[in-house]
Design an enzyme around this catalytic site. Structure first.
Site, PDB file in Angstrom:
ATOM      1  N   ASP A  31      25.251 -12.068  22.734  1.00  0.00           N
ATOM      2  CA  ASP A  31      26.095 -12.364  21.579  1.00  0.00           C
ATOM      3  C   ASP A  31      26.847 -13.679  21.760  1.00  0.00           C
ATOM      4  OD1 ASP A  31      27.543 -11.529  19.088  1.00  0.00           O
ATOM      5  OD2 ASP A  31      29.257 -11.539  20.463  1.00  0.00           O
ATOM      6  N   GLU A  67      21.766 -15.350  20.567  1.00  0.00           N
ATOM      7  CA  GLU A  67      22.351 -15.645  19.257  1.00  0.00           C
ATOM      8  C   GLU A  67      23.110 -16.958  19.427  1.00  0.00           C
ATOM      9  OE1 GLU A  67      25.692 -14.345  16.006  1.00  0.00           O
ATOM     10  OE2 GLU A  67      25.961 -14.042  18.141  1.00  0.00           O
TER      11      GLU A  67
END
Length: 735
Positions: free
Chosen positions: A410, A463
């Site tokens: 993330d 990401e």
């Protein structure tokens, strides 16, 4: 208490006693337990509230120990030779219990463990830190209990506290293992299900009760205790694990269903999901699932992205073994499992990692690097050896203990840039004056290199929302080493294009073609993730212009374009049937959208996604050359006035597909497109079909490519291209 008599070795000198009394001593083992002294030995134990303590030595009669104050019992022995012993303890109005002495046992960490931790290279950190149930064979029999170890270098004293000691920090103080900063203790009779924390005495003299950073299970929020647990699970996925490397290959089909476990269907446990979710994913034809973070987190509204327990699957939905069974069930049905991993930041909740031992420990001490003010979180100190070890080992833990097939990392951009979401004066440049976080770069490279070495076939997915070069390039070439990267540019451009009314799309044609300019700069996943259907952005359904028919047609054409485009695919839960409302973690996804006659369009979208996944896995042209120019060629990229887009996909097996899309409101008859081969092109997909609730235009199932050059190709076909639709045609070579 007056100073201990110098002639009586049972007593502890006041200075040490004061530190022990307030859990401020680095070496309680130096006073409690068996100790040889001149002429004999002394045994001491602290037993809070006990009225009697007896010493039991093998082959001898029990002997009463003397209460010497502060709940300490001691006894002088003439024999200085260490021997195995037990304590028989009697509390008021209770039957006596017999137990081994925690201060009898040697440290559970060896010199090699401490060395590897100090070097940041202990890849199985969870086996030596945290709580571990273990047994010892002694002269007087088996001793069962739990060892505890925690890194807290700034503490002046640490104790294990829990119901088993009335949460009193003077009962089980831990010993410091020198300059390592690790504190350790084995406690007999503590085992599975016992709740505990570490009572940490800070240099400022405050007690801070902290959850275990390496706890393998936590209490169900809002409770915050750590729980001793041991896995009893027997895996049944050996077949999957043996062939995983081929399944997870970047040249294999990868179609991901992203899931928030708490809201897919509210109220389901890991055990429930092992049936209902697994069956649904299989039915829909996805190859993988991806879970929003399952590591323990205090606030459900963070969706798991503010982690308090990095080694503990959330107890909201069950036990760690029940989570293992969920992963196992997916594997037995041929589905890979990815989890979101959050190594960039953590919440400021006082019970967890924040200021763990009273000072900045896991977080960077300078707020300009150690805080993410926009999110209200702390940022890991990526350059600190022990912190880097914590994160690398945590990545390995999920892969080893839970057979996870991939980690989606993330907010990578927030790690890479020192000035990410910061104003002038709120960040510190690196040693070269730049904005790149070189420590974070090194950490990500180490994570990826270590994961791929230790677990071949496991995917790591970034990401990453910027144009940082080499995200998926190998670490040995200076890249970050990820397997795949989310293509955020494609996602933003595509959704912007599809949000326009068809009459205006010709002025935005570059938004739908621009992705091919950089399609091979990285190895991409095309994501329509949870982030695109929250915070007022609305659902994908409501981003499509027009009435319900046009919204449904728009989504169908969007998904057909997405599956045909180079790159792997990801949809968030609810998008596979065109959920109408924006997603919220506070309710189940809106399954009722597919009910009744009003749900026909949503059932049609759902059916199309099943078809797309089925065809995708059958057609190497759609996946075998996703990341190379040889897998793609334009057939029509410049017909903005008609909102038509067409391209060819090429498989390593020689297969070829023609993918045609009409994103406008008018149909086109006799539309000419160039193709690389003559002969039959068979239609295998039409989003306009009645089975998907389209207009059901009567299209030929086969078209003949004739020797008529067009747009640089030697052959061409003429097609009927319905409005708001996509078609795929497969070349059938002559046999």
């Amino acid at each position: 208490m007056t100073p201990a008599p110098e002639h009586d070795p049972r007593f502890i000198f006041e200075e040490d006693l004061h530190r022990l009394r307030h859990c401020q001593h680095h070496d309680p083992h130096g006073f409690y337990g068996w100790h040889a002294v001149d002429g004999g030995a002394v045994v001491r134990t602290r037993q809070l509230g006990a009225e009697r303590v007896e010493l039991l030595i093998n082959g001898r009669s029990p002997v009463d120990m003397d209460p010497i104050g502060d709940d300490i019992f001691a006894i002088w022995l003439d024999d200085a030779q260490p021997q195995d012993y037990r304590l028989r303890i009697t509390w008021p109005n209770q039957d006596p219990i017999t137990t081994a002495d925690p201060y009898y046992f040697l440290p559970t960490l060896g010199e090699t463990d401490i060395y590897l931790i100090s070097e940041g290279r202990h890849e199985r950190l969870w086996e030596v830190l945290g709580s571990t149930v273990r047994s010892y064979t002694t002269v007087m029999g088996e001793v069962h209990g739990t060892s505890f170890a925690v890194w807290a270098p700034n503490a002046i004293g640490v104790a294990v506290v829990g119901d088993f000691c009335g949460w009193n920090s003077s009962q089980y103080p831990m010993r410091s293992l020198g300059s390592s900063g690790i504190w350790e203790l084995f406690i007999p009779n503590v085992g599975d299900g016992d709740v505990y924390k570490y009572a940490i005495q800070t240099r400022e003299g405050h007690r801070r009760d902290k959850a275990d950073p390496l706890a393998k299970l936590s209490e169900t929020p809002p409770r915050t205790g750590s729980v001793v647990t041991t896995s009893q699970y027997t895996w049944q996925d050996s077949e999957w694990m043996e062939r995983r490397e081929a399944i997870n290959n970047i040249d294999a089909p990868i179609s991901v269903y992203e899931v928030h476990l708490g809201s897919w269907k509210q109220g389901l446990s890991y055990s429930d999901l092992a049936t209902e979710l697994v069956d649904y994913v299989v039915e829909q034809g996805f190859t993988h699932v991806e879970f929003l973070p399952v590591a323990e987190h205090p606030f459900g509204g963070s969706w798991g992205y503010q982690v308090s327990g990095y080694f503990a699957p959330s107890s909201r939905w069950g036990t760690p073994d029940e989570f293992r069974a969920l992963v196992d069930a997916f594997h037995q049905h041929g589905i890979g499992v990815l989890v979101d991993w959050v190594p960039g930041h953590f919440p400021k909740d006082d019970f967890a990692l924040a200021r763990f031992d009273g000072e900045a420990l896991y977080e960077h001490p300078d707020w300009r690097r150690g805080e993410q003010k926009e999110w209200g979180t702390y940022v890991f100190d990526f350059g600190r050896t022990e912190v880097r070890n914590f994160l690398v080992a945590n990545a390995l833990y999920w892969l080893d203990e839970f057979h996870i097939d991939g980690l989606r990392v993330d907010a990578v951009a927030s790690m890479l840039y020192l000035d990410y979401s910061r104003k002038d004066g709120e960040w510190l440049p690196n040693q070269y004056g730049g904005r790149e976080n070189l420590d974070a770069v090194q950490l990500l490279q180490e994570v990826n290199a270590t994961v791929h070495r230790a677990f071949p076939g496991v995917l790591t997915v970034a990401e990453e929302s910027t144009s940082w070069p080499g995200v998926t390039a190998p670490t040995e070439e200076g890249g970050l080493g990820f397997s795949l990267k989310w293509n955020m540019g494609w996602m933003n451009d595509t959704l912007e294009y599809f949000s326009k009314d068809p009459v205006h799309r010709e002025y935005h044609h570059n938004e739908i073609t621009f992705s091919m300019v950089y399609a091979y700069s990285e190895k991409f996943i095309l994501p329509f993730s949870h982030d695109e259907v929250v915070h007022g952005k609305g659902s994908l359904w409501n981003r499509m212009p027009g009435d319900a028919w046009n919204k449904a047609a728009g989504l169908r054409s969007l998904f057909a374009y997405m599956w045909a485009h180079p790159g792997k695919n990801l949809l968030f839960q609810g998008q596979e049937f065109g959920q109408i409302e924006e997603w919220s973690e506070a309710r189940s996804i809106d399954w009722y959208d597919m009910e009744g006659w009003e749900g026909e369009y949503h059932r049609g979208i759902n059916a199309l996604v099943r078809t797309l996944n089925s065809l995708y896995k059958e057609l190497p042209a759609l996946y075998s050359q996703d990341h190379t120019y040889e897998g793609f060629s334009w057939a029509k990229s410049d017909d903005a006035s008609h909102n038509v887009l067409a391209f060819h996909r090429h498989g390593t097996d020689g297969s070829k597909l023609l993918c045609v899309f009409n994103f406008g409101g008018a149909s086109h008859l006799g539309y000419t497109l160039g193709v690389p081969e003559g002969g039959q092109w068979v239609r295998i997909l039409n989003t306009d079909d009645g089975i998907y609730e389209g207009a059901d235009n009567d299209l030929p199932t086969e078209v003949e490519a004739v020797s008529f050059p067009w747009d640089g190709y030697d052959f061409s076909v003429q097609l009927h291209v319905p409005a708001m639709s996509g078609q795929w045609y497969r070349w059938e070579p002559e046999k």
